[in-house]
Design an enzyme around this catalytic site. Structure first.
Site, mmCIF file in Angstrom:
data_model
loop_
_atom_site.group_PDB
_atom_site.id
_atom_site.type_symbol
_atom_site.label_atom_id
_atom_site.label_comp_id
_atom_site.label_asym_id
_atom_site.label_seq_id
_atom_site.Cartn_x
_atom_site.Cartn_y
_atom_site.Cartn_z
ATOM 1 N N ARG A 21 0.806 -1.217 0.000
ATOM 2 C CA ARG A 21 0.000 0.000 0.000
ATOM 3 C C ARG A 21 0.841 1.271 0.000
ATOM 4 O O ARG A 21 0.472 2.270 -0.606
ATOM 5 C CB ARG A 21 -0.928 -0.018 1.232
ATOM 6 N N GLU A 58 3.023 5.730 24.672
ATOM 7 C CA GLU A 58 1.964 5.293 23.772
ATOM 8 C C GLU A 58 1.003 4.346 24.485
ATOM 9 O O GLU A 58 -0.226 4.469 24.347
ATOM 10 C CB GLU A 58 2.556 4.606 22.550
ATOM 11 N N TRP A 80 3.104 8.942 15.981
ATOM 12 C CA TRP A 80 1.845 8.901 15.245
ATOM 13 C C TRP A 80 1.642 10.132 14.363
ATOM 14 O O TRP A 80 0.581 10.278 13.739
ATOM 15 C CB TRP A 80 0.670 8.759 16.219
ATOM 16 N N TYR A 122 -6.816 2.534 18.437
ATOM 17 C CA TYR A 122 -6.703 1.620 19.574
ATOM 18 C C TYR A 122 -7.397 2.102 20.849
ATOM 19 O O TYR A 122 -8.151 1.352 21.473
ATOM 20 C CB TYR A 122 -5.220 1.360 19.880
ATOM 21 N N CYS A 173 -2.841 -2.671 13.334
ATOM 22 C CA CYS A 173 -1.945 -3.750 12.913
ATOM 23 C C CYS A 173 -1.993 -4.872 13.947
ATOM 24 O O CYS A 173 -2.207 -6.028 13.600
ATOM 25 C CB CYS A 173 -0.527 -3.224 12.745
ATOM 26 N N ARG A 197 -1.843 -8.473 12.211
ATOM 27 C CA ARG A 197 -2.116 -8.768 10.801
ATOM 28 C C ARG A 197 -0.976 -8.330 9.892
ATOM 29 O O ARG A 197 -0.700 -8.945 8.865
ATOM 30 C CB ARG A 197 -3.408 -8.076 10.348
ATOM 31 N N VAL A 199 3.097 -6.694 10.021
ATOM 32 C CA VAL A 199 4.219 -6.552 10.943
ATOM 33 C C VAL A 199 5.402 -5.896 10.249
ATOM 34 O O VAL A 199 6.079 -6.518 9.423
ATOM 35 C CB VAL A 199 4.656 -7.924 11.513
ATOM 36 N N ASP A 200 5.645 -4.630 10.566
ATOM 37 C CA ASP A 200 6.871 -3.947 10.154
ATOM 38 C C ASP A 200 7.961 -4.497 11.074
ATOM 39 O O ASP A 200 8.126 -4.054 12.204
ATOM 40 C CB ASP A 200 6.701 -2.436 10.318
ATOM 41 N N HIS A 238 6.853 -8.703 7.448
ATOM 42 C CA HIS A 238 7.637 -8.182 6.340
ATOM 43 C C HIS A 238 8.769 -7.271 6.795
ATOM 44 O O HIS A 238 8.773 -6.748 7.901
ATOM 45 C CB HIS A 238 6.732 -7.418 5.355
ATOM 46 N N TYR A 240 10.551 -3.912 5.026
ATOM 47 C CA TYR A 240 10.500 -2.979 3.901
ATOM 48 C C TYR A 240 11.838 -2.974 3.174
ATOM 49 O O TYR A 240 12.903 -3.086 3.800
ATOM 50 C CB TYR A 240 10.138 -1.577 4.384
ATOM 51 N N ALA A 293 7.069 3.755 6.801
ATOM 52 C CA ALA A 293 6.246 3.701 5.588
ATOM 53 C C ALA A 293 4.840 4.164 5.929
ATOM 54 O O ALA A 293 4.168 3.577 6.771
ATOM 55 C CB ALA A 293 6.233 2.291 5.021
#
Length: 294
Positions: A21, A58, A80, A122, A173, A197, A199-200, A238, A240, A293
């Site tokens: 995306r 956070e 954020w 969240y 995520c 769902r 994962v950076d 994943h 990047y 990203a």
């Protein structure tokens, strides 16, 4: 934390290239699990510095039910900012700098209410999940059930609200977590498993591990339990493509022993502040930086 290093190697060796995306590109695998023994130390990655102030700030913001970035920026946390900043630039055409945008959010309450809002992310879902019969405070319900019905199989919190994801700056995520109690309050053990769902794996996952480890300690303290296991279940895991160089650099580093967490007791899980959370003996390699990203 050798298992985290092995996890990164797994993606590098077995991942397939894929567009995404953000138009950055990733190497990705599907379906991975990591398990951490919280009695062996606090699982803060040591092969690079993880910013625990940001992690704790956070998490306290999530627990407060917050969905606007202003309280984060007031505490020096910009993690954020990218999403509302992009929206502001796209809508207004004003190529404002991030520093100037954040300063306006802090100084101008009206500007913050319009441009600092992330939607029902969240904090909203954890504390004010909207259903046909009103709102559900999932965190308060969870703490109550851990205390009164520790053996229940319903210790579950969801941040995924299908009817509201299109109103979120970024759909969750890490979309759900479940707790598991062995024994009874006073001498029992608490484990937590979270589902993610997307994962950076370089930037995001070390943050997520530390955050859910901290949450497990908070919940255990509130329910008079001992923290036990922390379990990560990842879907699209994943790296990047513009993170590959720093990942290879990280893989050359030898992990240090894990630090320990000191958590000041509070009467309510909603009373914790950043001042209650300290990390002792955190020995780590230098920070590694990479772009997020969006």
């Amino acid at each position: 934390m050798e298992q985290y290093i092995d996890y990164l190697r797994d993606i590098l060796e077995n991942g397939t290239e894929h567009a995404d995306r953000t138009e950055t590109g990733t190497l990705r695998v599907f379906g991975r699990q990591l398990r951490f023994d919280l009695n062996a130390g606090f699982p803060l990655i040591t092969t690079k510095r993880v910013w625990m102030h940001g992690v704790a700030t956070e998490l306290c913001w999530f627990l407060s039910g917050g969905t606007n970035i202003r309280p984060l920026l007031e505490q020096g946390v910009s993690i954020w900012t990218d999403w509302p900043l992009k929206r502001y630039r796209d809508v207004t055409g004003d190529d404002i700098s991030q520093d100037d945008f954040e300063q306006r959010i802090i100084e101008d309450e009206v500007f913050a209410s319009k441009w600092g809002e992330l939607g029902p992310v969240y904090g909203k879902q954890w504390r004010h999940f909207e259903g046909p019969d009103g709102y559900v405070d999932q965190i308060a319900t969870l703490v109550e059930r851990l205390r009164e019905s520790p053996g229940s199989r319903r210790h579950l919190v969801s941040a995924w609200h299908p009817a509201q994801t299109n109103r979120m700056a970024l759909p969750p995520c890490h979309y759900a977590f479940q707790c598991f109690v062995e024994g009874e309050p006073g001498d029992g053990r608490l484990s937590l498993m979270w589902q993610q769902r997307s994962v950076d794996s370089f930037l995001g996952l070390p943050f997520n591990i530390a955050s859910y480890a901290l949450l497990t300690h908070m919940l255990a303290q509130q329910a008079d339990l001992t923290p036990h296991q922390l379990i990560f279940n990842g879907g699209d895991c994943h790296i990047y493509t513009n993170h590959l160089d720093v990942v290879h650099e990280q893989l050359e580093r030898t992990p240090h022993p894990l630090p320990t967490l000191n958590l000041t007791p509070r009467d309510s899980i909603f009373d914790y502040t950043i001042d209650d959370i300290t990390i002792a003996n955190y020995e780590h390699h230098p920070a590694l930086r990479a772009p997020i990203a969006v």
